[in-house]
Design a protein around this motif. Sequence first.
Motif, PDB file in Angstrom:
ATOM      1  N   ASP A 229       0.931  -1.339  -0.026  1.00 39.24           N
ATOM      2  CA  ASP A 229       0.028  -0.149  -0.063  1.00 39.24           C
ATOM      3  C   ASP A 229       0.777   1.125  -0.144  1.00 39.24           C
ATOM      4  OD1 ASP A 229      -2.444  -1.365   0.000  1.00 39.24           O
ATOM      5  OD2 ASP A 229      -2.276  -1.678   2.221  1.00 39.24           O
ATOM      6  N   GLU A 230       2.002   0.963  -0.551  1.00 29.31           N
ATOM      7  CA  GLU A 230       2.918   2.273  -0.721  1.00 29.31           C
ATOM      8  C   GLU A 230       2.750   3.117  -1.869  1.00 29.31           C
ATOM      9  OE1 GLU A 230       7.002   1.547   1.176  1.00 29.31           O
ATOM     10  OE2 GLU A 230       6.023  -0.605   1.420  1.00 29.31           O
ATOM     11  N   PHE A 231       2.449   2.334  -2.818  1.00 23.91           N
ATOM     12  CA  PHE A 231       2.466   2.931  -4.303  1.00 23.91           C
ATOM     13  C   PHE A 231       1.861   4.214  -4.719  1.00 23.91           C
ATOM     14  CE2 PHE A 231       1.678   2.806  -8.993  1.00 23.91           C
ATOM     15  CZ  PHE A 231       3.192   2.821  -9.492  1.00 23.91           C
ATOM     16  N   LYS A 232       0.485   4.158  -4.311  1.00 23.34           N
ATOM     17  CA  LYS A 232      -0.375   5.098  -4.487  1.00 23.34           C
ATOM     18  C   LYS A 232      -0.023   6.568  -3.600  1.00 23.34           C
ATOM     19  CE  LYS A 232      -4.731   2.940  -6.182  1.00 23.34           C
ATOM     20  NZ  LYS A 232      -6.256   2.968  -5.853  1.00 23.34           N
ATOM     21  N   GLU A 233       0.735   6.502  -2.509  1.00 26.94           N
ATOM     22  CA  GLU A 233       1.349   7.503  -1.924  1.00 26.94           C
ATOM     23  C   GLU A 233       2.468   8.028  -2.884  1.00 26.94           C
ATOM     24  OE1 GLU A 233       2.484   6.107   1.821  1.00 26.94           O
ATOM     25  OE2 GLU A 233       0.338   5.553   2.514  1.00 26.94           O
ATOM     26  N   MET A 234       2.950   7.331  -3.532  1.00 27.40           N
ATOM     27  CA  MET A 234       4.163   7.731  -4.430  1.00 27.40           C
ATOM     28  C   MET A 234       3.798   8.544  -5.374  1.00 27.40           C
ATOM     29  SD  MET A 234       6.697   4.321  -4.313  1.00 27.40           S
ATOM     30  CE  MET A 234       7.750   5.080  -4.995  1.00 27.40           C
ATOM     31  N   ILE A 235       2.578   8.561  -6.013  1.00 24.04           N
ATOM     32  CA  ILE A 235       2.245   9.351  -7.123  1.00 24.04           C
ATOM     33  C   ILE A 235       1.849  10.465  -7.082  1.00 24.04           C
ATOM     34  CG2 ILE A 235       0.281   9.123  -9.030  1.00 24.04           C
ATOM     35  CD1 ILE A 235       2.096   6.724  -8.981  1.00 24.04           C
ATOM     36  N   PRO A 236       2.346  11.641  -7.438  1.00 22.67           N
ATOM     37  CA  PRO A 236       2.165  13.051  -7.422  1.00 22.67           C
ATOM     38  C   PRO A 236       0.882  13.335  -7.412  1.00 22.67           C
ATOM     39  CG  PRO A 236       3.735  12.823  -9.181  1.00 22.67           C
ATOM     40  CD  PRO A 236       3.434  11.406  -8.654  1.00 22.67           C
ATOM     41  N   GLU A 237       0.236  14.221  -6.591  1.00 27.01           N
ATOM     42  CA  GLU A 237      -1.179  14.513  -6.587  1.00 27.01           C
ATOM     43  C   GLU A 237      -1.127  15.548  -7.812  1.00 27.01           C
ATOM     44  OE1 GLU A 237      -3.141  15.797  -3.083  1.00 27.01           O
ATOM     45  OE2 GLU A 237      -2.501  13.905  -1.927  1.00 27.01           O
ATOM     46  N   SER A 238      -0.195  16.425  -7.807  1.00 28.60           N
ATOM     47  CA  SER A 238      -0.131  17.414  -8.593  1.00 28.60           C
ATOM     48  C   SER A 238      -0.233  17.053 -10.037  1.00 28.60           C
ATOM     49  CB  SER A 238       1.356  18.306  -8.516  1.00 28.60           C
ATOM     50  OG  SER A 238       2.291  17.472  -8.871  1.00 28.60           O
ATOM     51  N   GLY A 239       0.318  15.856 -10.378  1.00 29.75           N
ATOM     52  CA  GLY A 239       0.394  15.314 -11.783  1.00 29.75           C
ATOM     53  C   GLY A 239      -1.002  15.015 -12.264  1.00 29.75           C
ATOM     54  N   THR A 240      -1.877  14.386 -11.220  1.00 35.13           N
ATOM     55  CA  THR A 240      -3.215  14.002 -11.781  1.00 35.13           C
ATOM     56  C   THR A 240      -4.101  15.189 -11.700  1.00 35.13           C
ATOM     57  OG1 THR A 240      -3.021  12.159 -10.435  1.00 35.13           O
ATOM     58  CG2 THR A 240      -5.439  12.532 -11.040  1.00 35.13           C
ATOM     59  N   SER A 241      -3.763  16.388 -10.677  1.00 37.04           N
ATOM     60  CA  SER A 241      -4.944  17.496 -11.034  1.00 37.04           C
ATOM     61  C   SER A 241      -4.266  18.168 -12.167  1.00 37.04           C
ATOM     62  CB  SER A 241      -4.541  18.319  -9.585  1.00 37.04           C
ATOM     63  OG  SER A 241      -3.215  18.608  -9.497  1.00 37.04           O
ATOM     64  N   ASN A 242      -3.084  18.351 -12.575  1.00 43.02           N
ATOM     65  CA  ASN A 242      -2.562  19.222 -13.670  1.00 43.02           C
ATOM     66  C   ASN A 242      -3.285  18.468 -14.823  1.00 43.02           C
ATOM     67  OD1 ASN A 242      -1.401  20.969 -12.008  1.00 43.02           O
ATOM     68  ND2 ASN A 242       0.740  19.926 -12.300  1.00 43.02           N
ATOM     69  N   LEU A 243      -3.058  17.217 -14.960  1.00 35.38           N
ATOM     70  CA  LEU A 243      -3.761  16.708 -16.222  1.00 35.38           C
ATOM     71  C   LEU A 243      -5.108  16.925 -16.401  1.00 35.38           C
ATOM     72  CD1 LEU A 243      -3.185  14.582 -18.646  1.00 35.38           C
ATOM     73  CD2 LEU A 243      -3.922  12.712 -17.063  1.00 35.38           C
ATOM     74  N   LYS A 244      -5.860  16.914 -15.139  1.00 37.57           N
ATOM     75  CA  LYS A 244      -7.400  17.155 -15.529  1.00 37.57           C
ATOM     76  C   LYS A 244      -7.584  18.596 -15.801  1.00 37.57           C
ATOM     77  CE  LYS A 244      -9.005  13.785 -11.818  1.00 37.57           C
ATOM     78  NZ  LYS A 244      -9.597  13.622 -10.716  1.00 37.57           N
ATOM     79  N   GLU A 245      -6.837  19.540 -15.303  1.00 33.47           N
ATOM     80  CA  GLU A 245      -6.708  20.936 -15.738  1.00 33.47           C
ATOM     81  C   GLU A 245      -6.561  21.055 -17.181  1.00 33.47           C
ATOM     82  OE1 GLU A 245      -4.339  23.014 -13.087  1.00 33.47           O
ATOM     83  OE2 GLU A 245      -5.750  22.558 -11.194  1.00 33.47           O
TER      84      GLU A 245
END
Length: 342
Positions: A229-245
């Motif tokens: 359960d460590e992998f998702k914590e490594m994914i930068p939130e900014s990457g997802t939000s920036n992609l949506k924007e």
Amino acid sequence: EEPDSMATSVANSIVVSDTRIFDTALNVENHLCVLFFWADWHEPCLLVVKIIDQLAKENPNVSFLKIEAEKLPEITGKYPITSVPTLVFVKNGKTLQVLENAPTHILVAAVQQHSKSIVDLPPLKPLTNSSSEVSSEDLEKRLVKLINASPVMLFMKGTPNAPRCGFSKKTVAALRDQAVVFGYFDILTDNDVRQGLKTFSNWRTFPQLYISGKLVGGLDIINELIEGDEFKEMIPESGTSNLKERLVELTNQRKVMLFMKGTPDAPQCGFSRSMVELLRSEESLKDFGHFDILTDSDVRQGLKDFSNWKTYPQLYVNGKLCGGLDVVRELQEEGELADMIQ
């Protein structure tokens, strides 16, 4: 029946109509095969045919196989084909080189290079449009740029939709199962990157996954991180939000926006080509914006989830999804497309 545009009297220039012909040609030991992936709707492909036939005449010891990419997906899926025309050089079951939209002199040089000997040679450095050697400093800069091309970046064999090894296939499946949007680079298409990355990151195997420019590792490490359960914590939130924007911005870039394979003047699939023709025939539409999803893996994968529409092309009007070719064609026939545009 063989199309007129592909007809040839050269014995070693073969039109592949089924997998039997393909397998027979490829199973000749120590024999070079040049696979020519094409599409009948793509005019540049028809020009390459003449080059292929001429090369076949000049190289009788080489087999040139013409494969219609969209009609033979069971063959196309074995190779990293993202556009046409593409040539793949194969010998003894090994892919020696992939050339996509290469100029004539590069095609000729590649055939000469790979047909020099019938014995196995050390891996050949892929030909490029430049004859200059890549310096270590330039290569390092390029590797840094590639590693940071996406918040999550996968270096793999093949592409996510056509992996070329079991480890790459399993890694892609793991990332998609975790709903991760990621960029990728096919290391089989560039020997400089393939060899350089091993030294640069001190990691000798592929696939390699990078997050925020830092090496995570290969499949085993990814699976361990997921299980812990460590992998998702490594994914930068900014990457997802920036992609949506970014997707919101792209879909609203023009009143009518088409997301397609290729460009309106050079579509890379039949459905995209038909959509362009439909839009250009629509009297109520003066012009439209477009985005080539083959140039950006983040957009290509992200838009599928963003709009809950898994195929391309996709048409948007005022930032809202209309649908794909069949839906838009139906809207046009019923006069609704003109109303939406106006």
